[in-house]
Design a protein around this motif. Structure first.
Motif, PDB file in Angstrom:
ATOM      1  N   ASN A  68      -7.311  28.031  54.006  1.00 37.07           N
ATOM      2  CA  ASN A  68      -7.785  26.832  53.322  1.00 37.07           C
ATOM      3  C   ASN A  68      -6.629  25.984  52.847  1.00 37.07           C
ATOM      4  O   ASN A  68      -6.562  24.798  53.130  1.00 37.07           O
ATOM      5  N   HIS A  69      -5.696  26.567  52.089  1.00 34.02           N
ATOM      6  CA  HIS A  69      -4.540  25.781  51.657  1.00 34.02           C
ATOM      7  C   HIS A  69      -3.405  26.669  51.176  1.00 34.02           C
ATOM      8  O   HIS A  69      -3.590  27.851  50.926  1.00 34.02           O
ATOM      9  N   LEU A  70      -2.239  26.047  51.058  1.00 37.15           N
ATOM     10  CA  LEU A  70      -1.052  26.701  50.516  1.00 37.15           C
ATOM     11  C   LEU A  70      -0.741  26.068  49.177  1.00 37.15           C
ATOM     12  O   LEU A  70      -0.750  24.839  49.052  1.00 37.15           O
ATOM     13  N   ALA A  71      -0.452  26.874  48.175  1.00 36.84           N
ATOM     14  CA  ALA A  71      -0.112  26.369  46.842  1.00 36.84           C
ATOM     15  C   ALA A  71       1.312  26.804  46.507  1.00 36.84           C
ATOM     16  O   ALA A  71       1.666  27.973  46.662  1.00 36.84           O
ATOM     17  N   PHE A  72       2.096  25.845  46.037  1.00 40.86           N
ATOM     18  CA  PHE A  72       3.479  26.095  45.641  1.00 40.86           C
ATOM     19  C   PHE A  72       3.597  25.884  44.147  1.00 40.86           C
ATOM     20  O   PHE A  72       3.213  24.835  43.620  1.00 40.86           O
ATOM     21  N   SER A  73       4.133  26.861  43.467  1.00 34.76           N
ATOM     22  CA  SER A  73       4.286  26.811  42.022  1.00 34.76           C
ATOM     23  C   SER A  73       5.615  26.163  41.646  1.00 34.76           C
ATOM     24  O   SER A  73       6.652  26.478  42.214  1.00 34.76           O
ATOM     25  N   VAL A  74       5.552  25.250  40.675  1.00 42.61           N
ATOM     26  CA  VAL A  74       6.758  24.656  40.096  1.00 42.61           C
ATOM     27  C   VAL A  74       6.716  24.926  38.593  1.00 42.61           C
ATOM     28  O   VAL A  74       5.687  25.262  38.040  1.00 42.61           O
ATOM     29  N   GLY A  75       7.836  24.759  37.937  1.00 37.02           N
ATOM     30  CA  GLY A  75       7.951  25.186  36.552  1.00 37.02           C
ATOM     31  C   GLY A  75       7.333  24.304  35.494  1.00 37.02           C
ATOM     32  O   GLY A  75       7.161  24.744  34.365  1.00 37.02           O
ATOM     33  N   SER A  76       6.979  23.067  35.829  1.00 35.39           N
ATOM     34  CA  SER A  76       6.494  22.196  34.768  1.00 35.39           C
ATOM     35  C   SER A  76       5.568  21.114  35.316  1.00 35.39           C
ATOM     36  O   SER A  76       5.562  20.815  36.511  1.00 35.39           O
TER      37      SER A  76
END
Length: 129
Positions: A68-76
């Motif tokens: 379905n999708h790719l999620a990328f985590s960032v710090g803020s």
């Protein structure tokens, strides 16, 4: 997870898109060959491969069985806002712009968008600031 392999419809277009996006998310160029390329971050890498011509007509649809999708985590949240502005400047298709930044819910600060093959991507802030 060790790696994830994604087949693309146009390798050149996908390379232009991901070679801008992924380094900003901490990935570095890893491999490059005639029919593909990859980027890695620590022990994980993403592989992009040119789809064979005989399969191109099928296209991609995130509502079918599969990814379905790719999620990328960032710090803020500020980083999510930064990416949104960059994506707008690059005229990347944003998803749910009328609900930004809470399209994922009231406690989920994120920007949703599409890659050149319409694969849904997400930049999400993991911690509140």
């Amino acid at each position: 997870m060790d790696h994830l392999e994604i087949y693309v419809s146009n390798l050149k277009t996908s390379y232009a898109f991901y070679s801008w996006l992924l380094p900003q998310l901490g990935f570095e160029a890893y491999q490059n060959w005639a029919d593909g390329f990859s980027f890695r971050k620590k022990d994980f890498y993403l592989v992009f491969v040119q789809t064979q011509a005989k399969y191109l007509a099928n296209g991609y649809n995130r509502c079918n069985v599969g990814l379905n999708h790719l999620a990328f985590s960032v710090g803020s949240r500020a980083k999510v806002d930064f990416f949104k502005k960059q994506l707008e400047q690059r005229q990347v298709t944003l998803l749910y712009p009328e609900r930004y930044p809470y399209a994922g819910g009231k406690d989920h600060y994120a920007c949703f968008f599409e890659d050149p093959d319409r694969i849904k991507l997400e930049i999400v802030a993991r911690k509140k600031d």
